[in-house]
Design an enzyme around this catalytic site. Structure first.
Site, short mmCIF file in Angstrom:
data_model
loop_
_atom_site.label_atom_id
_atom_site.label_comp_id
_atom_site.label_asym_id
_atom_site.label_seq_id
_atom_site.Cartn_x
_atom_site.Cartn_y
_atom_site.Cartn_z
N ARG A 52 6.75 -27.95 -3.72
CA ARG A 52 7.73 -27.42 -4.12
C ARG A 52 8.93 -27.22 -4.92
O ARG A 52 9.63 -27.95 -3.89
CB ARG A 52 8.23 -26.02 -2.96
CG ARG A 52 6.64 -24.95 -3.06
CD ARG A 52 7.16 -23.94 -1.95
NE ARG A 52 8.52 -22.40 -2.80
CZ ARG A 52 8.13 -21.89 -2.73
NH1 ARG A 52 7.16 -20.73 -1.49
NH2 ARG A 52 9.07 -20.51 -2.68
N ASP A 54 12.90 -28.31 -6.16
CA ASP A 54 13.59 -27.40 -6.62
C ASP A 54 14.24 -27.23 -8.38
O ASP A 54 13.25 -28.48 -8.72
CB ASP A 54 15.12 -27.78 -5.41
CG ASP A 54 15.03 -27.99 -4.29
OD1 ASP A 54 14.11 -26.55 -3.41
OD2 ASP A 54 15.14 -28.79 -3.71
N ARG A 211 17.12 -35.32 -1.53
CA ARG A 211 18.61 -35.65 -2.05
C ARG A 211 19.18 -35.67 -1.03
O ARG A 211 20.04 -36.03 -1.29
CB ARG A 211 18.48 -33.82 -2.99
CG ARG A 211 17.29 -34.16 -3.65
CD ARG A 211 18.53 -32.77 -5.28
NE ARG A 211 18.26 -31.79 -4.23
CZ ARG A 211 18.94 -31.62 -5.17
NH1 ARG A 211 19.88 -31.00 -5.30
NH2 ARG A 211 18.29 -29.52 -4.44
#
Length: 277
Positions: A52, A54, A211
């Protein structure tokens, strides 16, 4: 019948993968609606995705599965002499927006689950630290930094994070969700075009993990933190304000890998079990 879909997308204009209740544009929303439109379903198709992504994150190798009733799939064929699967692939390509590309569509093997059967997910992150070599045509996929980075120091420090570990310090916590993952690869290199490229490979990732892993190495490359900084953050198991979650547009899901067909079901059972360090 379960179908596997392999797709790519430019995540710039999407609010992530997952469908939003407030009607914001998402990749899942576009793809689900496209399937429903082509097959004339009464409601959007239910999709299961490998990763999934972002808002703003791109994908080159995203994998999805969808379960369809045989009679619904047969409707895709219309008057053509193509198989229903071939016809569905062609028609979906015709209705999907230009920032979503469906590479392949095929009947999935027994036991296949796009999410839980996966062995690994591989991400790429791109950074430019040299304004003279920055290509404005790539601004949607490259993050620009003003400070030159020491890629060798970053690569050496990244190696300390490999293995089965609790990555709570790099994840946005979700109630009841494990933050233990196996980081299989994390390295940095400077490409011929001058860009810094990070490759991050794991069995799975928790929310914002990639990230944050990138953000833990940038201070090392800038010389503001020592080589042991990422390991210290990891050991603390809590979010560190010195670790910046890097911008989404530099990140791209490159590949999802799966075992051989006979091992798909067993892998799905294994992946559903809660992992602990």
């Amino acid at each position: 019948m379960r179908l596997r879909l392999d797709l790519a997308y430019d995540g710039t204009d999407f609010h992530g993968w997952a469908m939003q209740p407030n009607g914001l544009r998402t990749v899942e929303g576009e793809l689900s609606a496209a399937v429903a439109t082509v097959l004339r379903l009464d409601e959007p198709a239910r999709l299961t995705v490998a990763g999934r992504t972002d808002a703003g994150v791109h994908a080159m190798g995203q994998v999805v599965h969808v379960d369809l009733e045989p009679e619904d799939l047969a409707a895709a064929r219309g008057r053509s002499d193509r198989t229903p699967v071939q016809a569905l692939l062609t028609r979906l390509r015709g209705v999907l927006p230009p920032d979503v590309l469906l590479h392949r569509l095929a009947e999935a093997p027994d036991g296949f689950d796009a999410r839980f059967s996966a062995l690994s997910r591989r991400y790429r992150y791109l950074i430019s630290d040299d304004p003279e070599r920055l290509d404005p045509l790539r601004r949607r996929e490259v993050v620009t930094l003003r400070t030159p980075l020491d890629v060798e120091a970053m690569d050496a420090a990244a190696e300390q994070l490999l293995g089965l570990r609790n990555f709570a310090a790099f994840c946005k916590k979700r109630e009841g969700a494990s933050t233990t993952r196996t980081l299989l690869r994390y390295d940095w290199r400077r490409r011929d075009d001058g860009l810094l490229e990070a490759t991050v490979l794991a069995d799975a990732f928790c929310h914002s993990m990639v990230r944050a892993l990138i953000g833990a190495l940038v201070p090392v490359g800038e010389g503001r933190q020592g080589a042991d900084f990422p390991r210290e953050v990891l050991t603390a198991r809590s979010r560190d304000p010195r670790v910046k979650v890097m911008p989404a547009h530099g990140l791209c899901l490159v590949e999802v890998t799966y075992p051989q067909a006979e091992a798909l079901a067993a892998r799905a059972v294994e992946a559903r079990a809660r992992r602990e360090e």
